[in-house]
Scaffold this motif. Structure first.
Motif, PDB file in Angstrom:
ATOM      1  N   LEU A 512      -5.464   7.349   7.048  1.00 56.16           N
ATOM      2  CA  LEU A 512      -4.781   6.593   5.491  1.00 56.16           C
ATOM      3  C   LEU A 512      -3.484   6.544   5.498  1.00 56.16           C
ATOM      4  CD1 LEU A 512      -7.253   8.498   3.179  1.00 56.16           C
ATOM      5  CD2 LEU A 512      -7.172   6.128   3.870  1.00 56.16           C
ATOM      6  N   SER A 513      -2.939   5.566   5.165  1.00 53.66           N
ATOM      7  CA  SER A 513      -1.669   5.256   4.477  1.00 53.66           C
ATOM      8  C   SER A 513      -1.240   5.489   3.053  1.00 53.66           C
ATOM      9  CB  SER A 513      -1.171   3.855   5.162  1.00 53.66           C
ATOM     10  OG  SER A 513      -1.260   3.646   6.433  1.00 53.66           O
ATOM     11  N   THR A 514      -0.288   5.578   2.791  1.00 54.68           N
ATOM     12  CA  THR A 514       0.255   6.088   1.436  1.00 54.68           C
ATOM     13  C   THR A 514       1.364   5.216   1.172  1.00 54.68           C
ATOM     14  OG1 THR A 514       1.362   8.056   2.158  1.00 54.68           O
ATOM     15  CG2 THR A 514      -0.735   8.322   1.299  1.00 54.68           C
ATOM     16  N   TYR A 530       3.248   7.286  -8.195  1.00 57.39           N
ATOM     17  CA  TYR A 530       2.733   8.443  -7.561  1.00 57.39           C
ATOM     18  C   TYR A 530       2.556   7.686  -6.030  1.00 57.39           C
ATOM     19  CZ  TYR A 530       1.668  11.160 -12.006  1.00 57.39           C
ATOM     20  OH  TYR A 530       1.911  11.717 -12.974  1.00 57.39           O
ATOM     21  N   LEU A 531       1.966   8.564  -5.177  1.00 60.96           N
ATOM     22  CA  LEU A 531       1.517   7.976  -4.024  1.00 60.96           C
ATOM     23  C   LEU A 531       0.203   7.562  -3.920  1.00 60.96           C
ATOM     24  CD1 LEU A 531       3.091  10.730  -1.352  1.00 60.96           C
ATOM     25  CD2 LEU A 531       3.706   8.166  -1.845  1.00 60.96           C
ATOM     26  N   TYR A 532      -0.124   6.630  -3.567  1.00 59.43           N
ATOM     27  CA  TYR A 532      -1.603   5.931  -3.540  1.00 59.43           C
ATOM     28  C   TYR A 532      -1.979   5.559  -2.132  1.00 59.43           C
ATOM     29  CZ  TYR A 532      -0.810   4.918  -8.523  1.00 59.43           C
ATOM     30  OH  TYR A 532      -0.280   5.158  -9.804  1.00 59.43           O
ATOM     31  N   TYR A 533      -3.231   5.816  -1.713  1.00 60.92           N
ATOM     32  CA  TYR A 533      -3.718   5.788  -0.518  1.00 60.92           C
ATOM     33  C   TYR A 533      -4.395   4.303  -0.420  1.00 60.92           C
ATOM     34  CZ  TYR A 533      -3.334  10.755  -0.311  1.00 60.92           C
ATOM     35  OH  TYR A 533      -2.970  12.152  -0.289  1.00 60.92           O
ATOM     36  N   GLU A 569     -10.671   4.290 -10.136  1.00 57.86           N
ATOM     37  CA  GLU A 569     -10.548   4.694 -11.688  1.00 57.86           C
ATOM     38  C   GLU A 569      -9.320   5.609 -11.648  1.00 57.86           C
ATOM     39  OE1 GLU A 569     -13.986   6.030 -14.239  1.00 57.86           O
ATOM     40  OE2 GLU A 569     -14.909   6.311 -12.275  1.00 57.86           O
ATOM     41  N   GLU A 570      -9.168   6.461 -10.499  1.00 57.61           N
ATOM     42  CA  GLU A 570      -8.238   7.435 -10.373  1.00 57.61           C
ATOM     43  C   GLU A 570      -6.761   6.713 -10.271  1.00 57.61           C
ATOM     44  OE1 GLU A 570      -6.181  11.218 -10.413  1.00 57.61           O
ATOM     45  OE2 GLU A 570      -8.027  10.338 -10.954  1.00 57.61           O
ATOM     46  N   ALA A 571      -6.667   5.594  -9.673  1.00 62.48           N
ATOM     47  CA  ALA A 571      -5.352   4.749  -9.343  1.00 62.48           C
ATOM     48  C   ALA A 571      -5.168   4.370 -10.828  1.00 62.48           C
ATOM     49  CB  ALA A 571      -5.746   3.889  -8.386  1.00 62.48           C
ATOM     50  N   ALA A 572      -5.933   3.565 -11.470  1.00 63.97           N
ATOM     51  CA  ALA A 572      -6.065   2.865 -12.984  1.00 63.97           C
ATOM     52  C   ALA A 572      -5.418   4.088 -13.783  1.00 63.97           C
ATOM     53  CB  ALA A 572      -7.190   2.474 -13.157  1.00 63.97           C
ATOM     54  N   LYS A 573      -5.648   5.322 -13.911  1.00 60.79           N
ATOM     55  CA  LYS A 573      -5.254   6.077 -14.878  1.00 60.79           C
ATOM     56  C   LYS A 573      -3.955   6.450 -14.544  1.00 60.79           C
ATOM     57  CE  LYS A 573      -6.498  10.303 -14.097  1.00 60.79           C
ATOM     58  NZ  LYS A 573      -7.457  11.650 -14.145  1.00 60.79           N
ATOM     59  N   ILE A 620      -6.934   5.337  -4.832  1.00 63.34           N
ATOM     60  CA  ILE A 620      -7.086   4.605  -3.571  1.00 63.34           C
ATOM     61  C   ILE A 620      -7.001   3.085  -4.071  1.00 63.34           C
ATOM     62  CG2 ILE A 620      -8.754   3.765  -2.040  1.00 63.34           C
ATOM     63  CD1 ILE A 620      -9.919   6.547  -2.092  1.00 63.34           C
ATOM     64  N   LEU A 621      -6.636   2.364  -3.109  1.00 63.94           N
ATOM     65  CA  LEU A 621      -6.384   0.762  -3.164  1.00 63.94           C
ATOM     66  C   LEU A 621      -6.795   0.169  -1.991  1.00 63.94           C
ATOM     67  CD1 LEU A 621      -3.064  -1.060  -4.727  1.00 63.94           C
ATOM     68  CD2 LEU A 621      -4.186  -1.517  -2.126  1.00 63.94           C
ATOM     69  N   PHE A 622      -7.891  -0.901  -2.036  1.00 66.07           N
ATOM     70  CA  PHE A 622      -8.344  -1.485  -1.163  1.00 66.07           C
ATOM     71  C   PHE A 622      -7.478  -3.018  -1.068  1.00 66.07           C
ATOM     72  CE2 PHE A 622     -12.794   0.515  -1.638  1.00 66.07           C
ATOM     73  CZ  PHE A 622     -12.443   1.464  -0.939  1.00 66.07           C
ATOM     74  N   TYR A 623      -7.034  -3.385   0.069  1.00 63.87           N
ATOM     75  CA  TYR A 623      -6.704  -5.045   0.083  1.00 63.87           C
ATOM     76  C   TYR A 623      -7.694  -5.552   1.107  1.00 63.87           C
ATOM     77  CZ  TYR A 623      -3.868  -3.893   4.245  1.00 63.87           C
ATOM     78  OH  TYR A 623      -3.579  -3.214   5.511  1.00 63.87           O
ATOM     79  N   TYR A 624      -7.592  -6.906   0.970  1.00 62.81           N
ATOM     80  CA  TYR A 624      -8.502  -7.753   2.024  1.00 62.81           C
ATOM     81  C   TYR A 624      -8.015  -7.909   3.421  1.00 62.81           C
ATOM     82  CZ  TYR A 624     -11.716 -11.202   3.617  1.00 62.81           C
ATOM     83  OH  TYR A 624     -12.471 -11.825   4.623  1.00 62.81           O
ATOM     84  N   GLY A 625      -8.716  -7.654   4.406  1.00 65.50           N
ATOM     85  CA  GLY A 625      -8.413  -7.797   5.665  1.00 65.50           C
ATOM     86  C   GLY A 625      -9.853  -7.868   6.629  1.00 65.50           C
ATOM     87  N   GLU A 626      -9.516  -8.205   7.776  1.00 63.54           N
ATOM     88  CA  GLU A 626     -10.461  -8.246   8.768  1.00 63.54           C
ATOM     89  C   GLU A 626     -10.221  -7.430   9.831  1.00 63.54           C
ATOM     90  OE1 GLU A 626     -10.515 -12.454   9.859  1.00 63.54           O
ATOM     91  OE2 GLU A 626     -11.551 -13.038   7.824  1.00 63.54           O
TER      92      GLU A 626
END
Length: 805
Positions: A512-514, A530-533, A569-573, A620-626
């Motif tokens: 995981l990257s932060t 904060y640090l997000y994964y 949710e945690e990231a949004a908070k 946690i954050l998702f971004y699109y990739g392949e």
């Protein structure tokens, strides 16, 4: 004299076989269990001791803050830190930076092709700081040029069949490295278990954006070799001063802290550790259990020996009349104690050797089996025999030697009240410890089950995962081939969905990257950096994992998804949104491309436990990739072996000459509970032994008590007392003993287990029924043990006990 005492001791042991068997059995089990636990504790505390400079090696960790608020500690640091500390801190003798390759990596040598773990880039100074055994090559000259590699002995034999392979080539992650040395495999008691050491100078070619003079990526373990006697607290104060002065503008929200390398395994709970760390608390508990076991075994000898006091009283009286001195009698009884302890010790070694493989599997640790050549174990064993001889034998010896011959020979011998109180106190100690361990065992079991039953916020069952790290080449041809694999797999009716991602729940945190993220635009509240994964996923990831979107939408296949992200949710908070709907459509500072300035939140996921529920939710954050680090395949229940064979055939068709590697996601995720489950198993095993040994002690006390009250019981039966009344009378005092033991144990167990449970984010409550169950169980076992002797005494013919009156 000594030989004569041993001869008499042997005769007494043979004469009283039942008591001898019980004494020897209890002591042998106690000694063997003590040796098992101490071996485990020694191993856990031995990490890094094999390094010659272990006492002078520190590792630097990075503490992250949001203003004055502590966020987390990462055991990785920045590339420029090591050289800077050597330049600025005179107590730093040398440094080494170690950069781990995440997950599995493709390795090829000739026709051999495998996916390997344990690969690290390292500075050439690694062998100046750490101590490893050379097998071939010159360790003073290795890792001094790009694309050099040092192999472990087992890897060298795996790929080349031997270790005489200097200057041969091996392909690692599609790059050719020249072998410059082979070293012995790192021992099991080290936190840095590597198979390949790659020259860190290769990074300049492989990662041209990753330079040694930039503070933009903390991906490396930094170890320092310090001057002998360097004070850790003083050095940490200097590190803090460096961060708040010279590095203030470079890393304003971070602090560096040093920790001894020998403390890492048991006391470091930082993120991104190269392997799962141990548990100092568990080691402490097991040490206490070991002491309880050996103490209870010795207490049993005291109780069982004094239980025979009536039988030995006449012997002592006659010996005194014949001229024996008290010291001679004490030495005789100590000789008996020595004989019992020696025989029990020999039997304990046999038990230790036979049961060691079982214990090693039970503990889950690669404990070394070194009985014959481990001198420290022999010293401990001899110490146990000597200590056991005196601690378990001195009180019975003094009691028996103090009998008055006139009273004994007239049949007027009575045990002292003080001796009775002491014996009861010892049994109370035994059963208090037993109740504590039963409560602990139940708590550990229930906590592990509670974690397993938690709603994870996703579905991991029936998810087959393919490891595709050797395929992850970011070009258009690869992406097309990766999509081809998905298309081909979906032709199988047993497959419901296929997704690609850079990471998965339950995998190594190293993958995981932060990053620090802030909310932009109207409504942004202060600095929420904060640090997000984060990691890349395709549009099928969320459906495959059966995650739930609370607001917004998922990514869409074959559509423009750049500069769009999905958060939980945690990231949004943490970003300051009051609800999920408010987050959708907002801008954050995260960039998916170098040309982007920000990204738009298009969806918010219900929180899910990416790590086990023992930890808090990660932002946690998702971004699109392949990507193709992992292909997660949701399959239907049915012919699993046939499905795997079909997937394997499809893989070989699309990606020929590559390694097919798979695992089930739920099994991978469950490995996070393994340490807790093994802790519970070990505790249950030794709790069972303690219960058994404690019941032997209670049997000794009941034997003693009933023998002392034999005439009283005979008179009561003559006067009309029933067997039930006598059993009740005899059992009542033992029930009181168990009750007192339980009352003493309850607050101790509550405090200990409450402290242990404080390590879990999600935990059970210490309900009263756990304590009631422990009391009921120990009471039941105690009454069963006591009833064996009390019923036997109660049904005996009163004539046998009264005929001497």
């Amino acid at each position: 004299m000594f030989i004569n005492n041993l001869r008499i001791a042997y005769r007494n042991l043979i004469k009283n076989r039942i008591f001898s068997y019980i004494n020897i059995l209890g002591l042998s089990i106690g000694i063997a269990a003590f040796l098992f636990i101490i071996q485990y504790v020694r191993f856990e505390r031995s990490y890094e001791n094999f390094h010659e400079n272990a006492d002078n090696i520190f590792r630097i960790a990075t503490e992250f803050y949001n203003g004055s608020e502590y966020v987390m500690t990462d055991c990785e640091t920045y590339a420029p830190l090591g050289p800077l500390l050597k330049e600025k801190m005179p107590e730093v003798v040398d440094f080494v930076r170690v950069y781990g390759l995440d997950g599995l990596t493709s390795v090829k040598a000739g026709t051999r092709n495998f996916l390997e773990s344990g690969l690290y880039w390292a500075d050439h100074s690694l062998f100046n700081v750490f101590t490893y055994q050379r097998v071939s090559g010159d360790l003073r000259k290795v890792l001094t040029a790009p694309f050099e590699v040092v192999l472990s002995e087992s890897i060298a034999k795996k790929y080349f069949g031997g270790t005489d392979i200097i200057d041969q080539s091996i392909e690692i992650d599609r790059h050719v490295y020249r072998i410059k040395a082979v070293i012995s495999d790192p021992p099991a008691n080290t936190h840095l278990k590597f198979s390949f050491l790659l020259s860190r100078l290769s990074l300049a070619t492989l990662k041209p954006w990753y330079t040694d003079d930039k503070w933009n990526n903390n991906n490396e373990f930094t170890y320092l070799l310090m001057d002998e006697g360097t004070n850790l607290e003083r050095f940490n104060r200097k590190l803090t001063a460096l961060c708040t002065t010279e590095l203030k503008d470079v890393i304003p929200q971070e602090r560096f802290v040093a920790e001894p390398v020998k403390d890492i395994h048991l006391y470091s709970n930082n993120l991104y550790e190269p392997e799962a760390t141990g548990n100092a608390q568990a080691v402490y508990y097991f040490t206490l259990i070991a002491l309880f076991i050996i103490a209870i075994a010795w207490v049993n000898y005291v109780n069982l020996s004094t239980a025979r006091a009536v039988e030995r009283a006449r012997e002592v009286g006659i010996r005194k009349v014949m001229g024996s001195q008290k010291l001679q009698l004490v030495s005789q009884f100590l000789a008996e104690s020595f004989t019992v302890n020696l025989i029990a010790g020999v039997l304990a070694l046999v038990i230790y050797q036979v049961a060691f493989p079982f214990f090693r599997d039970l503990s889950g640790q690669p404990l070394p089996f070194t009985v014959m050549d481990d001198w420290s174990l022999w010293v401990l064993f001899i110490g146990l025999i000597i200590a056991g001889t005196f601690l378990s034998g001195i009180y019975p010896a003094l009691v028996l030697a103090s009998f008055k011959p006139a009273a004994v020979l007239k049949g007027k011998f009575q045990a002292s009240t003080h001796g009775q109180r002491l014996r009861k106190a010892l049994v109370i100690f035994q059963f208090s410890a037993t109740v504590v361990l039963i409560i602990s065992m139940c708590t550990v079991y229930l906590q592990v089950q509670f974690l397993r039953e938690q709603d994870l916020g996703m579905e991991l069952e029936q998810v087959l995962v393919l490891t595709g790290k050797q395929l992850n080449v970011p070009d258009s041809i690869f992406r097309q081939t990766s999509q081809t694999l998905k298309t081909e797999l979906m032709k199988n009716p047993a497959i419901k969905s296929v997704s690609r991602s850079e990471s998965l729940p339950g995998v190594d945190m190293q993958e995981l990257s932060t990053t620090s993220i802030r909310r932009l635009g109207e409504g942004a509240i202060g600095d929420r950096g904060y640090l997000y994964y984060f990691f890349a996923v395709d549009a099928d990831y969320i459906p495959t994992m059966n995650m739930k979107l609370l607001a917004g939408r998922n990514f869409e296949n074959r559509l423009h998804n750049h500069d769009q992200v999905i958060i939980n949710e945690e990231a949004a908070k943490l970003l300051g949104f009051s609800n999920s709907e408010q987050a959708v459509g907002s801008k954050i500072t995260f960039r998916t491309r170098s040309t982007a300035e920000s990204s738009t939140v298009i969806g918010v996921l219900k929180d899910f436990y990416f790590r086990s529920p023992k930890e808090a939710h990660l932002p946690i954050l998702f971004y699109y990739g392949e990507p193709a680090e992992y292909f997660a395949i949701q399959v239907s229940t049915g012919d699993m072996s046939g499905t795997i064979s079909s997937v394997n055939a499809t893989w070989n068709k699309v990606f020929p000459n590559t390694v097919f590697n798979y695992f089930f996601l739920n099994e991978k995720y469950d490995q996070q509970y393994r340490a807790d489950a093994q802790f519970g198993k070990v505790m249950a095993a030794f709790s069972g032994l303690i219960i058994f040994i404690a019941c032997l002690g209670l049997f000794g006390l009941s034997s003693y008590t009933t023998s002392q009250r034999a005439k009283e019981i005979g008179i009561r039966k003559v006067l009309g007392a029933s067997v039930a009344q006598i059993v009740k009378m005899l059992s009542l005092s033992f029930a009181q003993t168990v009750l007192i033991s339980s009352l003493i144990a309850l607050p101790i167990a509550y405090f200990a287990m409450n402290e242990w449970l404080s390590n879990y984010h999600v935990r059970i409550s210490l309900n009263a029924w756990i304590f009631l169950f422990a009391i009921f169980l120990i009471f039941l076992l105690a009454m069963i043990t006591v009833s064996v002797q009390t019923i036997k005494t109660a049904i005996a013919n009163p004539v046998d006990s009264l005929k001497q009156e």
